[in-house]
Design a protein around this motif. Structure first.
Motif, mmCIF file in Angstrom:
data_model
loop_
_atom_site.group_PDB
_atom_site.id
_atom_site.type_symbol
_atom_site.label_atom_id
_atom_site.label_comp_id
_atom_site.label_asym_id
_atom_site.label_seq_id
_atom_site.Cartn_x
_atom_site.Cartn_y
_atom_site.Cartn_z
ATOM 1 N N PHE A 30 6.286 -3.735 -6.834
ATOM 2 C CA PHE A 30 5.806 -2.386 -6.385
ATOM 3 C C PHE A 30 6.181 -1.530 -7.315
ATOM 4 O O PHE A 30 7.149 -1.722 -8.222
ATOM 5 N N LEU A 32 7.134 2.816 -7.939
ATOM 6 C CA LEU A 32 7.551 4.024 -7.469
ATOM 7 C C LEU A 32 7.090 5.244 -8.488
ATOM 8 O O LEU A 32 7.656 5.336 -9.404
ATOM 9 N N GLU A 36 7.278 10.961 -5.547
ATOM 10 C CA GLU A 36 6.404 10.276 -4.450
ATOM 11 C C GLU A 36 7.256 9.702 -3.342
ATOM 12 O O GLU A 36 8.541 9.249 -3.627
ATOM 13 N N LEU A 38 7.555 6.429 -0.914
ATOM 14 C CA LEU A 38 6.970 5.237 -0.688
ATOM 15 C C LEU A 38 7.623 4.818 0.659
ATOM 16 O O LEU A 38 8.941 4.566 0.730
ATOM 17 N N ILE A 211 12.342 6.263 -1.340
ATOM 18 C CA ILE A 211 11.817 5.028 -0.719
ATOM 19 C C ILE A 211 12.346 4.945 0.761
ATOM 20 O O ILE A 211 13.679 5.274 1.030
ATOM 21 N N ALA A 224 5.048 9.796 4.478
ATOM 22 C CA ALA A 224 5.087 9.010 3.078
ATOM 23 C C ALA A 224 3.773 9.355 2.438
ATOM 24 O O ALA A 224 2.679 9.749 2.966
ATOM 25 N N ARG A 226 2.687 6.888 0.149
ATOM 26 C CA ARG A 226 2.011 5.220 -0.015
ATOM 27 C C ARG A 226 2.852 4.366 0.818
ATOM 28 O O ARG A 226 4.069 4.805 1.165
ATOM 29 N N ILE A 238 -0.644 -2.963 0.722
ATOM 30 C CA ILE A 238 0.214 -1.717 0.045
ATOM 31 C C ILE A 238 -1.136 -0.786 -0.065
ATOM 32 O O ILE A 238 -2.197 -1.184 -0.686
ATOM 33 N N THR A 240 -2.298 3.957 -0.191
ATOM 34 C CA THR A 240 -1.942 5.031 0.429
ATOM 35 C C THR A 240 -1.878 5.177 1.832
ATOM 36 O O THR A 240 -2.316 4.249 2.569
#
Length: 353
Positions: A30, A32, A36, A38, A211, A224, A226, A238, A240
């Motif tokens: 993944f 990041l 953002e 996640l 995270i 979140a 995503r 995984i 949005t």
């Protein structure tokens, strides 16, 4: 991806136990982005906390190992760094908020001193400036009367206030990435909502990437950008928040949504996912979710599904997305949850506006 602050590639984490080698994380990928949030969601034992401990260099050695994979952060592979090198990054660039504030705080030490420690160590601040910054942080995380509170001990704070202190400590050095491991589990629902609101607020002010680890999909909708759904040491879906909430594709995600209480679900029965996660000392052949999947097909027992692309932002690892698979939709109860969640989200947004 140019705007990624962190890239995790094919990460594997194993633990040697008396029973054999546990394959706790099995090829996780993944990225990041800057600013953002996640969320990584899954049941206990799905590998979400182990993944974040690997990012922080906190996998317990010698039993825990990272045999394969890269954790790329600012031109460095964190998986290859020594403990001494990680100490320079941990707390400064990467910071972590743990589940239980009582075990994260030193009961014999004043709150102010605990916040100042990192500032003196990583930011080379004088005691006076560190204290000034500690007061600012207490104010930022919403602790009333910081001048009085800075000289108090953890036992003089409520659970919610202690969690705010833990967040202040994690934010002390303006980290680029903040990892929150189930930060609201030990708190009641009202305090939970306040802490989540606080984290959103902080992120907007500080542009930190977050995270967020949780087993509760309900928490995710409001925090979140995503969502990564983890099962048996792998990411199985995984996308949005809207992808995963309103158009979930993996039967495990359907199960998580179905077991999520909503405001309207008092009369409804919550759907439990049958069975238990597989033994990761001997991971199953094929799809790890097969034994619990009511839509199981023969191929699930034989081959592991690849990540199928649903859209540019949305991927899921289930054979149900193969062009030859039968057309299967989420169960009715899950569809109802999805429409409830949609309705609640728009009412929350109306209140915010």
């Amino acid at each position: 991806m140019d705007d990624s602050i962190l890239d995790v590639r094919n990460l594997h984490v194993t633990f040697d136990t008396y029973g054999g080698k546990v394959q706790a994380v099995r090829g996780v990928n993944f990225s990041l982005k800057k600013g953002e949030t996640l969320a990584i969601v899954g049941e206990s034992g799905s590998g979400k906390s182990v993944t974040t401990k690997a990012l922080m260099g906190l996998v317990a050695k010698p039993a825990g190992k990272i045999p394969k994979g890269e954790i790329l952060f600012e031109d460095k592979d964190l998986a290859k760094l020594t403990e001494k090198q990680m100490q320079k990054i941990r707390g400064k660039d990467l910071s972590m908020i743990f589940q239980d504030p009582m075990t994260s705080l030193n009961p014999t030490m004043k709150i102010g001193k605990q916040i100042m420690e990192g500032l003196i160590l990583h930011q080379n601040l004088s005691k006076t400036n560190a204290k000034k910054r500690a007061l600012e942080l207490l104010e930022l995380v919403g602790i009333p009367d910081p001048v009085k509170r800075i000289d108090q001990y953890p036992h003089q704070f409520s659970g919610g206030m202690r969690q705010r202190v833990v967040i202040a400590i994690a934010l002390a050095c303006n980290p680029k990435i903040l990892i929150a491991d189930e930060p609201t589990t030990a708190l009641d629902v009202t305090i939970q909502a306040q802490i989540l609101e606080l984290m959103k607020d902080i992120q907007e002010k500080m542009d930190t990437s977050i995270i967020f680890i949780t087993h509760d999909l309900g928490v995710v909708a409001n925090v979140a950008d995503r969502v990564a759904v983890m099962y048996a040491g792998k990411i199985v879906e995984i996308g949005t928040v809207d992808d995963v909430f309103y158009n979930p594709k993996h039967p495990y995600t359907w199960g998580l949504l179905g077991s999520m209480p909503t405001v309207d679900s008092e009369e409804e029965k919550l759907i439990a996912i049958p069975g238990t996660p597989p033994d990761l000392i001997h991971p199953p052949k094929g799809d790890a979710f097969a034994a619990r999947n009511e839509y199981i097909m023969q191929i699930d027992l034989e081959e592991e599904p690849p990540m199928f692309k649903v859209s540019d932002t949305h991927y899921a690892a289930t054979w149900l997305l193969h062009e030859d698979a039968p057309d299967v939709n989420p169960p009715q109860a899950v569809k109802k949850r999805i429409s409830d969640a949609r309705r609640n989200k728009s009412s929350v947004e109306e209140v915010r506006d």
